[in-house]
Design a protein around this motif. Structure first.
Motif, PDB file in Angstrom:
ATOM      1  N   THR A   2      47.056  -3.289 -17.702  1.00 43.33           N
ATOM      2  CA  THR A   2      48.358  -3.588 -18.614  1.00 43.33           C
ATOM      3  C   THR A   2      49.462  -2.568 -18.489  1.00 43.33           C
ATOM      4  N   LYS A   3      50.607  -2.913 -18.365  1.00 41.19           N
ATOM      5  CA  LYS A   3      51.709  -2.053 -18.453  1.00 41.19           C
ATOM      6  C   LYS A   3      52.168  -1.705 -20.018  1.00 41.19           C
ATOM      7  N   GLU A   4      52.632  -0.634 -20.194  1.00 35.27           N
ATOM      8  CA  GLU A   4      53.032  -0.301 -21.593  1.00 35.27           C
ATOM      9  C   GLU A   4      54.339  -1.367 -22.047  1.00 35.27           C
ATOM     10  N   ASP A  32      63.558   2.786 -24.259  1.00 37.97           N
ATOM     11  CA  ASP A  32      62.806   3.244 -23.181  1.00 37.97           C
ATOM     12  C   ASP A  32      63.708   3.360 -21.698  1.00 37.97           C
ATOM     13  N   ARG A 171      57.604  -4.474 -12.775  1.00 37.99           N
ATOM     14  CA  ARG A 171      57.624  -4.963 -14.118  1.00 37.99           C
ATOM     15  C   ARG A 171      58.518  -6.452 -14.503  1.00 37.99           C
ATOM     16  N   ASP A 192      56.466  -7.338 -20.184  1.00 37.81           N
ATOM     17  CA  ASP A 192      56.002  -5.861 -20.570  1.00 37.81           C
ATOM     18  C   ASP A 192      57.316  -5.082 -20.722  1.00 37.81           C
ATOM     19  N   ARG A 217      59.051  -3.495 -30.725  1.00 38.60           N
ATOM     20  CA  ARG A 217      57.989  -3.179 -30.102  1.00 38.60           C
ATOM     21  C   ARG A 217      56.562  -3.455 -30.808  1.00 38.60           C
ATOM     22  N   GLU A 221      53.829  -5.646 -28.866  1.00 43.45           N
ATOM     23  CA  GLU A 221      52.406  -5.162 -28.823  1.00 43.45           C
ATOM     24  C   GLU A 221      51.354  -6.003 -29.623  1.00 43.45           C
TER      25      GLU A 221
END
Length: 245
Positions: A2-4, A32, A171, A192, A217, A221
């Protein structure tokens, strides 16, 4: 793996009279990536800014410049945006006849290559270029203007593209009407990387921008949690003969 979650504020919603300061502010606020929406008044019904503006603000941050070209044709301008400081260059699948050639050109310039899909464009448009990609951008509004409402019809497309990507290091970005209220659904569908304009630039200080970014964010999440819980529950069922203690 899993990508952040990444948050990429769109400077289309910034105060253009002090654009350099706004870029520095969202950088300090925890962005980011910096998302740069380039519009030509031809492919989309609006004009925003070009390579010279990106070059001018590039010294204000060391952050990733995520440049989304809503222009047609895009190929003649790829080098200019690369030289201006773009790190990721995304072209639209609908903007040219030779998508594979465009993606090759971006990578030959030493940049990450992305492709974007308008709401009415099916995911099949990228099926044969997946291995040329570093990013897929799903538009959840019709491109051309900031501040539009999120199109929930695109959630299923996001999920299908997530499945197409599989284990590839690509991504999955979403752009258009993303807020703290729908970020959970967007992330649950498989995205993501979230682009947000008005939802980030609400307020007029880095502290307010930071709170907005953090809220998006946190919601994104949280949107991933049910899937993780379902996966754990499934494994428990398998390991305990179908029973949950």
């Amino acid at each position: 793996m899993t990508k952040e979650i990444l948050i990429a504020p769109s400077i289309l919603a910034a105060d253009f009279a002090r654009l350099g300061e706004e870029v520095a502010a969202i950088d300090a606020a925890g962005a980011d990536w910096i998302h740069c929406d380039v519009m030509d008044g031809h492919f989309v019904p609006n004009i925003s800014f070009g390579a010279d503006v990106i070059k001018a603000i590039r010294p204000r941050t060391k952050n990733i410049f995520d440049v989304h070209l809503m222009i047609a044709p895009a190929d003649p301008y790829l080098e200019a945006f690369a030289k201006a400081g773009a790190d990721v260059i995304t072209v639209h699948a609908e903007a040219g006849a030779h998508l594979d050639r465009s993606l090759q050109a971006i990578r030959m310039l030493g940049k990450k290559a992305g492709v974007s899909l308008c709401p009415a464009t099916p995911e099949s448009a990228i099926e044969h270029v997946l291995d040329r990609l570093d990013l897929v951008l799903v538009m959840t509004v019709n491109p051309g203007f900031g501040g539009q409402s999120f199109l929930g019809s695109q959630l299923e497309k996001i999920a299908r593209i997530k499945s197409m990507i599989g284990a590839r290091p690509i991504r999955l970005e979403v752009d258009g009407g993303v807020t703290r209220d729908n970020a959970a659904a967007v992330a649950a569908a498989g995205a993501d990387t979230l682009v947000a304009g008005s939802a980030v630039f609400r307020g007029n200080s880095a502290a307010e921008y930071a709170a907005n970014i953090a809220a998006i964010r946190t919601a994104a999440e949280a949107g991933r949690v049910p899937k993780l819980q379902d996966s754990c529950t499934h494994r428990m069922r398998l390991s305990d003969g179908g029973r949950i203690r």
